[in-house]
Write a protein that holds these residues in place. Sequence first.
Motif, PDB file in Angstrom:
ATOM      1  N   ASN A   1       0.646   5.429   0.268  1.00  0.00           N
ATOM      2  CA  ASN A   1      -0.177   6.581   0.623  1.00  0.00           C
ATOM      3  C   ASN A   1       0.761   7.741   0.922  1.00  0.00           C
ATOM      4  OD1 ASN A   1      -2.075   8.398   1.452  1.00  0.00           O
ATOM      5  ND2 ASN A   1      -2.855   7.163   3.134  1.00  0.00           N
ATOM      6  N   ARG A   2       0.781   8.694   0.011  1.00  0.00           N
ATOM      7  CA  ARG A   2       1.654   9.855   0.200  1.00  0.00           C
ATOM      8  C   ARG A   2       0.966  11.094  -0.363  1.00  0.00           C
ATOM      9  NH1 ARG A   2       7.504   9.424  -1.936  1.00  0.00           N
ATOM     10  NH2 ARG A   2       7.721   8.214  -0.048  1.00  0.00           N
ATOM     11  N   GLY A   3       0.860  12.098   0.465  1.00  0.00           N
ATOM     12  CA  GLY A   3       0.315  13.375   0.002  1.00  0.00           C
ATOM     13  C   GLY A   3      -1.085  13.280  -0.559  1.00  0.00           C
ATOM     14  N   GLY A   4      -1.902  12.405  -0.010  1.00  0.00           N
ATOM     15  CA  GLY A   4      -3.274  12.265  -0.489  1.00  0.00           C
ATOM     16  C   GLY A   4      -3.457  11.250  -1.599  1.00  0.00           C
ATOM     17  N   ASP A   5      -2.351  10.817  -2.232  1.00  0.00           N
ATOM     18  CA  ASP A   5      -2.431   9.773  -3.260  1.00  0.00           C
ATOM     19  C   ASP A   5      -2.429   8.424  -2.562  1.00  0.00           C
ATOM     20  OD1 ASP A   5      -2.377  11.589  -5.331  1.00  0.00           O
ATOM     21  OD2 ASP A   5      -0.198  11.527  -5.501  1.00  0.00           O
ATOM     22  N   PHE A   6      -3.317   7.536  -2.984  1.00  0.00           N
ATOM     23  CA  PHE A   6      -3.441   6.229  -2.358  1.00  0.00           C
ATOM     24  C   PHE A   6      -3.555   5.173  -3.438  1.00  0.00           C
ATOM     25  CE2 PHE A   6      -6.004   2.710  -0.801  1.00  0.00           C
ATOM     26  CZ  PHE A   6      -5.337   2.380   0.361  1.00  0.00           C
ATOM     27  N   ALA A   7      -2.764   4.123  -3.304  1.00  0.00           N
ATOM     28  CA  ALA A   7      -2.846   2.996  -4.231  1.00  0.00           C
ATOM     29  C   ALA A   7      -2.438   1.732  -3.497  1.00  0.00           C
ATOM     30  CB  ALA A   7      -1.942   3.212  -5.438  1.00  0.00           C
ATOM     31  N   THR A   8      -2.994   0.617  -3.932  1.00  0.00           N
ATOM     32  CA  THR A   8      -2.641  -0.686  -3.383  1.00  0.00           C
ATOM     33  C   THR A   8      -2.298  -1.611  -4.538  1.00  0.00           C
ATOM     34  OG1 THR A   8      -4.130  -0.408  -1.515  1.00  0.00           O
ATOM     35  CG2 THR A   8      -3.463  -2.639  -2.016  1.00  0.00           C
TER      36      THR A   8
ATOM     37  N   SER B   1      -8.646   1.299 -11.404  1.00  0.00           N
ATOM     38  CA  SER B   1      -8.057   0.034 -11.000  1.00  0.00           C
ATOM     39  C   SER B   1      -7.667  -0.764 -12.244  1.00  0.00           C
ATOM     40  CB  SER B   1      -9.076  -0.751 -10.170  1.00  0.00           C
ATOM     41  OG  SER B   1      -8.532  -1.976  -9.767  1.00  0.00           O
TER      42      SER B   1
ATOM     43  N   GLY C   1      -6.769   1.906  -7.237  1.00  0.00           N
ATOM     44  CA  GLY C   1      -6.686   3.352  -7.120  1.00  0.00           C
ATOM     45  C   GLY C   1      -7.715   3.901  -8.069  1.00  0.00           C
TER      46      GLY C   1
ATOM     47  N   THR D   1       0.846  -1.197   0.000  1.00  0.00           N
ATOM     48  CA  THR D   1       0.000   0.000   0.000  1.00  0.00           C
ATOM     49  C   THR D   1       0.875   1.238   0.000  1.00  0.00           C
ATOM     50  OG1 THR D   1      -1.732  -1.171   1.195  1.00  0.00           O
ATOM     51  CG2 THR D   1      -1.832   1.217   1.236  1.00  0.00           C
TER      52      THR D   1
END
Length: 78
Positions: free
Chosen positions: A8-15, A43, A40, A6
């Motif tokens: 998650n940095r600066g509001g960006d999120f991806a798995t 997808s 994200g 996972t």
Amino acid sequence: MANRFTFNRGGDFATLTAEAVILHAGTDRAEPAVAVRISGAPSRLIYVPLDRLEELVTGLRETARQAAADFGQGQRSV
């Protein structure tokens, strides 16, 4: 078995989730593979046959090395 990474940095999120699968199960073309899902917006899902997995990982490593080198030179922002 599944593996999840996972980000998650600066509001960006991806798995990124990798799971062992069998392509064409129950046929004479059955082959082991890895299903890679990147969640994200949007997808994506790809299936990587085992005989191509090392090529994918090597490509990722080479790209990471280039990104590190570029970072040191102050190049490319996305």
